[in-house]
Structure formats: C-alpha cells, structure tokens
Design an enzyme around this catalytic site. Sequence first.
Site, short mmCIF file in Angstrom:
data_model
loop_
_atom_site.label_atom_id
_atom_site.label_comp_id
_atom_site.label_asym_id
_atom_site.label_seq_id
_atom_site.Cartn_x
_atom_site.Cartn_y
_atom_site.Cartn_z
N GLU A 248 0.77 -1.10 0.04
CA GLU A 248 -0.05 0.09 -0.08
C GLU A 248 1.02 1.39 0.00
OE1 GLU A 248 -2.93 0.42 -0.57
OE2 GLU A 248 -3.58 2.12 0.43
N THR B 1 -11.18 8.53 -13.04
CA THR B 1 -10.30 7.95 -12.14
C THR B 1 -10.97 6.58 -11.70
OG1 THR B 1 -8.83 8.31 -10.31
CG2 THR B 1 -11.33 8.89 -10.16
C1 DMJ Z 1 -10.15 3.87 -7.07
O1 DMJ Z 1 -11.48 3.93 -6.41
C2 DMJ Z 1 -9.92 5.09 -7.80
O2 DMJ Z 1 -8.75 4.85 -8.67
C3 DMJ Z 1 -9.68 6.36 -6.94
O3 DMJ Z 1 -9.28 7.36 -7.77
C4 DMJ Z 1 -8.50 5.85 -6.23
N1 DMJ Z 1 -8.68 4.69 -5.37
C5 DMJ Z 1 -9.32 3.46 -6.30
C6 DMJ Z 1 -8.33 2.34 -6.66
O4 DMJ Z 1 -7.35 2.05 -5.88
#
Ligand code: DMJ
Length: 647
Positions: free
Chosen positions: A511, A622
């Site tokens: 992580e 994202t």
């Molecule tokens: C996802 O939900 C998206 O990429 C977000 O921007 C960050 N974290 C998670 C995946 O790790």
Amino acid sequence: MVFRKLPGVSASGMGLRLSQKFVFLLFLSGLVTLCFGALFFLPDSVRLKRIFLSKTETQPVTVGSGSENDATREHLNRPKDQEPSRGMTPGKGETTSTKLKSLSRKPTVSREATEERLAGGKAQEDFTLPRSKTESASEKAATSTSDRAAMSDTFSYDKFKGCLLKPPLGRDTGRPSDPQTNERREKVKEMMKFSWDNYKRYAWGKNELRPLTRNGHIGNMFGGLRGASIIDSLDTLYIMGLMEEYNDAKEWVQTSLDLNSNGEASLFEVNIRYVGGLLAAYYLTGEELYKSKVMELGEKLLPAFNTPTGIPRGVINLGSGTSWSWGWASAGSSILAEFGTLHLEFVHLSELSRNPIYTEKVMNIRKLLNKIEKPHGLYPNFLSPVSGNWVQHHVSIGGLGDSFYEYLIKSYLMSDKTDEDAKKMYYGALEAIEANLVQKSPGGLTYMAEWRGGILDHKMGHLACFSGGMIGIGADDGAPEKRQHFLDLAAEITHTCHESYTRSATKLGPEAFRFDGGGEATATRLSDRYYILRPEVIESYMYMWRLTHDPKYREWGWEAVEALEQHCRVESGFSGIRDVYTLTASHDNMQQSFFLSETLKYLYLLFSDDDLLPLEDWVFNTEAHPLPIIRRSCMQDEATQDKTVSE
Ligand code: DMJ
C-alpha cells in the site's frame, strides 16, 4: 385568562407603559431569534432541527454561495484510501444470502445489435428527459436565461457518434494479431468472468463480493445505493464482449437500481463509480436507460455544493440533500482529491442535460483554487468549505491529493484541448511537484515524496503510482523543450512502482513504500504491507505501453496477472492480501469493485490493440470509466448530424 391588576399600571396593554412595552417586545424578539438561531447548531439527527430546517437544507443551490449548514457530523468511516482494514471485517447487517435474482425474462441484446442500431442511421430516440422532470427549483434559480438559451438544444447521440474520430471498439474489438498477446488478453477476460460470476452468484445486488465467506458487502461509502460492482462492471463487460453478463447487469440497472436512497454517501465515490459508470455505459451503448439514471443521480448530488464557498462537503445524504464533512478530516475541511475529482463527470452531466449548472459548480471550485495562495505553488490536501482557506499544509500525489492532478490534465484533454485554464493549472502544479516532491533515491529510483509544511516524508503510496500514466499522457502538450523530459519522468516513476512489486515475495506491491530507513521501494511498516487489488501500477503500464510501445510494459502487466492468479485468486473470486512480503497468504475477504472496473480493464487494454477505446477519443475517469472527448465545434456543426463512424 385573568391578569391581576398591578398598582400604577393601566388595564390596557396588560398594564405596561410604552417604554416598558418596547423593552419587553425587544426582549421577546431577541429570545425568538436566539431560539431559532440555536436550531442551526443542533446536530442533524435532532428531530426539532429536521422539522424546522429540513426544507431549507434541500433548497436551491447557487454557485459559490448558499445557506451554510454547519452541522459537522462524526463520520461513519475514513475513506477507503485511509482505511487499511477496509474489507477485512464483515459489514453490519449483512447475511450470507446467496439469493439470485431470476434472470429468465431478461431481454438479451448482443453488442453487435446495439452497435448496429446506433450506427445504422435509424432515427434516434431523443435521450433527453423532459426538462420538467429533470429540473429542480435549485437549477432554475441558478441558471441564467442566457445560459439556458445557449444550451437549449437537446443532446444527440447520433451527432456525438459522428464526432468520434474512430470506432470505440476498434476494427476488431482491439484483438491483437500476436497470438501470445491474444492469449494473455483472453486470460484477463477469463479473470473478469470469474470475478463477475462469483459476484453474481454470492453477492448479486450488494456492493462488493466477499469471496471467502461467499456473501455480499454493502459498506458505507455509497449511502443506500447498491450494486457498485454492477455499475463499475458495465463498460468492462461490454468492451470484453461478455454480452450475457452485460445484459444481466443492464437488466439489474433497469429493474433494481434504486436512486431514492436516504443514506450517507461519499460524494467522491458516488461520482467516480456511479456517475462515471453510468455515463460510460451510456456513451458506449446509447441506451437511454443509463442517461436517465445518471441525470437523476447527478441532480441528487447538487446540494453538496451548498456551502459558503461552493466547495462541496465530502458526505451527502442523497435523500435529504444534507451534507457534512468527514469526521476525520481536519477541522471540517473538504479533501482536495474529493472536490477536485468531479470535473469530468460534471461537465458531461451538463453536456447530456444541456443544463450548465453542473459545469458551473466545478468551474467555481477551480476559480477558488486559482484565487487562493498556494504554498510553493503546491495544493494542500485540506481546504475549508466555509472560509475557502487551506486547513493544513500536507501535500501528496497519493491519497487525498491524487486524482485532483489527474483531473486537471484530463479536463484539458477532454475539452479537445480548449480548456486552457486546466492546462495552465496542471503544468503549474507539475512544476511545483517536480521542484518540491520528486526525489531520486541513492539506488537511482525516482519517486514522489509527501510534503508536510516543508518537511519531506520519503514515502510513496500505491495510489501515487497512477502518476506515471498521468505524466505520460500530459507529456505531449507540455512546453516543447519539456516533452521528452516528461516522458522520461513518467517512465522513471512507472519503473519505481514496478520495483515496489518485484521487491516483494508475492510480486504485488504494498500500500505504501519508503525510501528511508535503509530500504528502497519497500514497506517498512507492518500496516503498509497490504494489497487490495488496486489498479494504479497497472494503469501506468497501460498508458506507457500506448505511448511508447516498449514491450516491457506488457511483460510487467503479465507478471501482475500471474501474481494475482497465484496469491489473490481464491475459490470464489479474487481477494486482497494482508502482506505482500509473505507467501503464506492471508486474504482480506474483499473483491473490490475497482478490481472489475479498473485493474482488469487496464490489463485487458494493455493486451489489446490501441484502437480499443483510442486515446484520441476517450479519457478515463479515475475509476477507469471511459468518457468521450467533447468536440464542441463538431457537435454544433449541422453537417455532422448524419455522419456516423463506420464500425
Ligand atoms: C479507485 O476507486 C480510484 O482509482 C480512486 O481514484 C483511487 N482509489 C481506487 C483504486 O485504488
């Protein structure tokens, strides 16, 4: 009622003199004001407050201002990116129910049929809901007549398709000619089917699958919304050609996606997964169903912007519209990566609804960010939605900051490179990041440190590994003398993130990894050793492959597939693991919805030809949901009305 006569006081007016009456009235009105005012300071849960104030809390939202409800609630949880134990303990009130929805009556539509219908020049349905249905009082109040006139036409799916440069699914659905790559692609498709089948079997309609206990997880990020894995999977299933599965997902949206929930949801999570997922499904398929759902949901998010600055709060009750800040966030602040990760979806909400309010909301955020002072040109992670000032000077390209930067460059690309403000902000931020955060380790690894009021923390989160891809896709639009430099930086960051994988026993990355205490690109704290099926490293492989065609990125992607198969695949799905440095796997019992939406989609794209969702036409939000580049001049051009892309 009889009043006793007081000496020296006349009977009329209860026997008070004029001056006494005046003082009494003044006192009375003060008391009433005080009591009413005090209602605002009561916690939201207090009944009196709900009775007296509920109407005003859901009232019109105006750009950059609004009535401020200062009730900061103790929040339910921390965001997933700050929550190492997420998915490791069962959710309250869940059962191991494996009840499957009867799917026998589902209308089966093949992808080809959908595509054909859309490309066939048939008269298209008008996908825009009548305004009376989608328009709230708040929108009416916030949208000027001239804005309305400018957006008075309806969105035409036909026209949109005519403005794409290439067919979304490529000449042959992106099938690579090289047999080994194709085999790898098929393997990824099998992983998707396996994840989906198990979700469907054991957790249908719940948000995520718990693959060890074989039940569903609901969690508390999406309020009362359900089916996060379904919404997150729609586009992945569709591009992989898993049409039976896609049709099941679509039918669930039709019959069971209930947006009238009353729970407390993360504005950010609902936006990136639900709004993003539905938008992508609509743009790929042209199904009106997704459009009407996303319009309905978008409207429910608007009250979160009802703060003195227009910076939304992090948590919103989708039923009442009440919003508040996360309990863990410094002094009731809003989070940069949360309010800064709305732009792409909100611009598309305006595009589809022809209502500028969504764009106005996110433009207002940008305006404020432009206006305020930035320490060393950096954007701290916490901002007060009340004062509009930074609350703490913690800067990170990982959790709490990450996708804000991503959305700057993607806003520019999605605007067909017309959004000059976004471009300026992105390259300005990148310059500050390079000057203050980018570091080289003694062993020659480039990494992004975190910044705490001028002091560097030599740690890089897994989440920050998306930045390899981000810097890569932005390289070409940087200053000419910087382009190669940006591409090199993107490659170096991606290399470092790959190192964080290869230096672990499982070949999966932790992580967070550090560059102090003697180690490089390894987690030194026990609490940083977990891997929850995150996509960011693979995401960067995918972009770097598209940009350079260096075969190492496909090899690195394949290493990840093998590691996932070996350490995360369990009998009934995929699960995160608690320690990437040990081979005796301890699974966290959670198949995250972003595994289906992002990790597997990016792997599939990595092993596909570049014409599957070509970057000339699409940006990924994202959560890896593809959103089309908006070609405004083409959309306004009458001649494109009948032009359709030949599939
Ligand atoms: C996802 O939900 C998206 O990429 C977000 O921007 C960050 N974290 C998670 C995946 O790790």
